[in-house]
Motif scaffolding. Structure first.
Motif, PDB file in Angstrom:
ATOM      1  N   PHE A 104       0.798  -0.592   0.217  1.00 56.77           N
ATOM      2  CA  PHE A 104       0.106   0.043  -0.110  1.00 56.77           C
ATOM      3  C   PHE A 104       0.957   1.464  -0.313  1.00 56.77           C
ATOM      4  O   PHE A 104       0.268   2.043  -0.512  1.00 56.77           O
ATOM      5  N   GLY A 105       2.205   1.155  -0.401  1.00 55.31           N
ATOM      6  CA  GLY A 105       3.222   2.309   0.049  1.00 55.31           C
ATOM      7  C   GLY A 105       2.495   3.353  -1.515  1.00 55.31           C
ATOM      8  O   GLY A 105       2.636   4.281  -1.261  1.00 55.31           O
ATOM      9  N   PRO A 106       2.012   2.801  -2.503  1.00 57.93           N
ATOM     10  CA  PRO A 106       2.074   3.763  -3.526  1.00 57.93           C
ATOM     11  C   PRO A 106       0.329   4.823  -3.778  1.00 57.93           C
ATOM     12  O   PRO A 106       0.439   5.638  -3.267  1.00 57.93           O
ATOM     13  N   LEU A 107      -0.143   3.588  -2.733  1.00 60.07           N
ATOM     14  CA  LEU A 107      -1.240   4.519  -2.674  1.00 60.07           C
ATOM     15  C   LEU A 107      -1.905   5.542  -1.042  1.00 60.07           C
ATOM     16  O   LEU A 107      -1.931   6.466  -1.446  1.00 60.07           O
ATOM     17  N   VAL A 108      -0.409   4.861  -0.099  1.00 53.96           N
ATOM     18  CA  VAL A 108      -0.455   5.825   0.947  1.00 53.96           C
ATOM     19  C   VAL A 108      -0.095   7.450   0.349  1.00 53.96           C
ATOM     20  O   VAL A 108      -0.032   8.849   0.084  1.00 53.96           O
ATOM     21  N   GLY A 109       1.557   7.205  -0.631  1.00 51.23           N
ATOM     22  CA  GLY A 109       1.058   8.300  -1.583  1.00 51.23           C
ATOM     23  C   GLY A 109       0.752   9.308  -1.488  1.00 51.23           C
ATOM     24  O   GLY A 109       0.180  10.437  -2.236  1.00 51.23           O
ATOM     25  N   ALA A 110      -0.189   8.726  -2.852  1.00 52.36           N
ATOM     26  CA  ALA A 110      -0.738   8.892  -3.986  1.00 52.36           C
ATOM     27  C   ALA A 110      -2.317   9.832  -2.990  1.00 52.36           C
ATOM     28  O   ALA A 110      -2.594  11.130  -3.410  1.00 52.36           O
ATOM     29  N   LEU A 111      -2.890   9.430  -1.604  1.00 52.14           N
ATOM     30  CA  LEU A 111      -3.480   9.805  -0.666  1.00 52.14           C
ATOM     31  C   LEU A 111      -2.907  10.953  -0.679  1.00 52.14           C
ATOM     32  O   LEU A 111      -3.553  12.257  -0.528  1.00 52.14           O
ATOM     33  N   VAL A 112      -1.832  10.640   0.192  1.00 47.91           N
ATOM     34  CA  VAL A 112      -0.797  12.338   0.705  1.00 47.91           C
ATOM     35  C   VAL A 112      -0.760  13.293  -0.551  1.00 47.91           C
ATOM     36  O   VAL A 112      -1.485  14.581  -0.177  1.00 47.91           O
ATOM     37  N   ILE A 113      -0.738  13.489  -1.706  1.00 43.59           N
ATOM     38  CA  ILE A 113      -0.301  14.115  -2.842  1.00 43.59           C
ATOM     39  C   ILE A 113      -1.827  14.964  -3.246  1.00 43.59           C
ATOM     40  O   ILE A 113      -1.988  15.767  -3.490  1.00 43.59           O
ATOM     41  N   ARG A 114      -2.985  13.934  -3.168  1.00 44.85           N
ATOM     42  CA  ARG A 114      -3.825  14.125  -3.214  1.00 44.85           C
ATOM     43  C   ARG A 114      -5.115  15.409  -2.248  1.00 44.85           C
ATOM     44  O   ARG A 114      -5.394  16.410  -2.589  1.00 44.85           O
ATOM     45  N   VAL A 115      -4.509  15.148  -0.862  1.00 42.56           N
ATOM     46  CA  VAL A 115      -4.717  15.843   0.196  1.00 42.56           C
ATOM     47  C   VAL A 115      -4.113  17.085  -0.238  1.00 42.56           C
ATOM     48  O   VAL A 115      -4.604  18.335   0.177  1.00 42.56           O
ATOM     49  N   ARG A 116      -2.461  17.165  -0.169  1.00 37.12           N
ATOM     50  CA  ARG A 116      -1.654  18.538  -0.481  1.00 37.12           C
ATOM     51  C   ARG A 116      -2.491  19.258  -1.998  1.00 37.12           C
ATOM     52  O   ARG A 116      -2.812  20.518  -1.696  1.00 37.12           O
ATOM     53  N   ARG A 117      -2.465  18.467  -2.623  1.00 41.13           N
ATOM     54  CA  ARG A 117      -3.565  18.828  -4.571  1.00 41.13           C
ATOM     55  C   ARG A 117      -4.573  19.927  -3.932  1.00 41.13           C
ATOM     56  O   ARG A 117      -5.109  21.416  -4.266  1.00 41.13           O
ATOM     57  N   THR A 118      -5.582  19.296  -3.151  1.00 41.22           N
ATOM     58  CA  THR A 118      -7.173  20.482  -1.737  1.00 41.22           C
ATOM     59  C   THR A 118      -6.731  21.245  -1.688  1.00 41.22           C
ATOM     60  O   THR A 118      -7.703  22.452  -1.678  1.00 41.22           O
ATOM     61  N   ARG A 119      -5.734  21.091  -0.544  1.00 42.04           N
ATOM     62  CA  ARG A 119      -5.841  21.968   0.125  1.00 42.04           C
ATOM     63  C   ARG A 119      -4.899  23.516  -0.443  1.00 42.04           C
ATOM     64  O   ARG A 119      -4.830  24.456  -0.404  1.00 42.04           O
ATOM     65  N   ARG A 120      -4.126  22.853  -1.693  1.00 40.77           N
ATOM     66  CA  ARG A 120      -3.786  24.238  -2.836  1.00 40.77           C
ATOM     67  C   ARG A 120      -4.554  24.774  -3.270  1.00 40.77           C
ATOM     68  O   ARG A 120      -4.500  26.073  -4.405  1.00 40.77           O
ATOM     69  N   GLY A 121      -5.710  23.933  -3.824  1.00 40.21           N
ATOM     70  CA  GLY A 121      -7.174  24.263  -4.150  1.00 40.21           C
ATOM     71  C   GLY A 121      -6.961  24.514  -6.195  1.00 40.21           C
ATOM     72  O   GLY A 121      -6.686  25.210  -7.157  1.00 40.21           O
ATOM     73  N   GLU A 122      -5.563  22.926  -6.970  1.00 38.40           N
ATOM     74  CA  GLU A 122      -5.404  23.148  -7.470  1.00 38.40           C
ATOM     75  C   GLU A 122      -6.438  22.143  -9.013  1.00 38.40           C
ATOM     76  O   GLU A 122      -6.319  20.634  -7.824  1.00 38.40           O
TER      77      GLU A 122
END
Length: 304
Positions: free
Chosen positions: A62-80
């Motif tokens: 699940f390493g890649p999935l965890v990484g993907a979720l972290v990037i998704r949260v970062r992108r959402t917080r930046r409003g991108e």
């Protein structure tokens, strides 16, 4: 800072953010997976459901999935918005996913049949039933094969890394880079007892072919992703993994045949799929070219 300066400097931050997201994703994917698999190696014992080694072995996927979720949260917080080259979900994916799954499984089956005709391997339904029984039955086996690999990896490698790499790289370059990264990411599994990789051996012809086979496999799931998004890449990944395990494909000759059959399928998909020449052309998935994919119902599940 003047308004003019701001307008000039703001677009320049996008490549930096893209690189930063990729580096962070890779760090998390490798960090989580290798930490879990390192624990499994330390515990020893086979990676089977009745062994304490099984939990860290399974969590490592699940390493890649965890990484993907972290990037998704970062992108959402930046409003991108969703990255430009992310392939959005369309109802057609519900048709393409099973078709591509059958085609991908067919490459493995065809290679195994050719290998058997050449005297390299023997196909046995009883052996396949034994594999499923060892995993707790057909249902448990299929769930395990779906979760440990396709579902735990594809939202990361294809849904997150691919669109960001596609902004500056061609699909063949990405397949090569992600194929090598994928091979290195799998490295600890050669030291976990009971895994396919451990059975092959790191320095054997089978182990070398497994590592090299990550490159055409990366291209195959990339073609599936471009055709119908993460759902299709999950389906293809699942089909190849499951068929190989059921057929107990381990001999170098059959592994090489699988690569050859996959290359034929890749060529067919490239010849009939969306034209995406160059690094700056977005691959549409049933929508008009250039239509931005933003957060909401139209974005692909896993297009992070």
């Amino acid at each position: 800072m003047s308004t003019t300066e701001l307008s000039v400097s703001t677009p320049a931050t996008a490549p930096g953010r893209r690189r930063g997201d990729l580096i962070l994703f890779m760090a998390i994917a490798f960090g989580v997976s290798w930490a879990c698999w390192g624990t499994a190696i330390g515990l020893g014992g086979p990676a089977t459901p009745d062994s304490p080694t099984y939990l860290p072995f399974l969590l490592g996927a699940f390493g890649p999935l965890v990484g993907a979720l972290v990037i998704r949260v970062r992108r959402t917080r930046r409003g991108e918005p969703v990255p430009e080259h992310a392939v959005r979900f369309r109802p057609a994916a519900l048709l393409w996913a099973p078709l591509l799954m059958v085609a991908a499984a067919g490459t493995v089956l065809l290679a195994a049949v050719i290998g058997q005709a050449a005297g390299d391997t023997t196909l046995s339904w009883s052996d396949a039933r034994g594999v499923m029984a060892g995993m707790g039955g057909p249902a448990a086996f299929l769930v395990s094969m779906a979760v440990s690999g396709p579902l735990s990896e594809e939202p990361g490698w294809r849904g997150t890394a691919y669109p960001r790499m596609r902004a500056t790289m061609g699909r063949f370059q990405i397949a090569l880079v992600l194929g090598v990264v994928w091979a290195v990411w799998h490295l600890p599994l050669f030291f976990v007892e009971g895994t396919v990789q451990n059975g092959l051996g790191l320095t054997t012809p089978g182990g070398v072919l497994f590592a090299a086979g990550n490159i055409p496999m990366a291209m195959l799931v990339t073609c599936a992703y471009e055709r119908a998004g993460v759902l299709a890449s999950i389906a293809v990944h699942f089909a190849v993994n499951t068929t190989m395990v059921l057929l107990s494909v381990q001999t170098p000759a059959t592994q090489a045949l699988i690569t050859g059959c996959q290359l034929v399928l890749i060529a067919a998909l490239l010849a009939t799929g969306p034209r995406a020449a160059g690094s700056g052309t977005r691959v549409p998935a049933g929508g008009p070219a250039g239509a931005p994919a933003r957060d909401g119902g139209s974005a692909a599940a896993g297009a992070l």
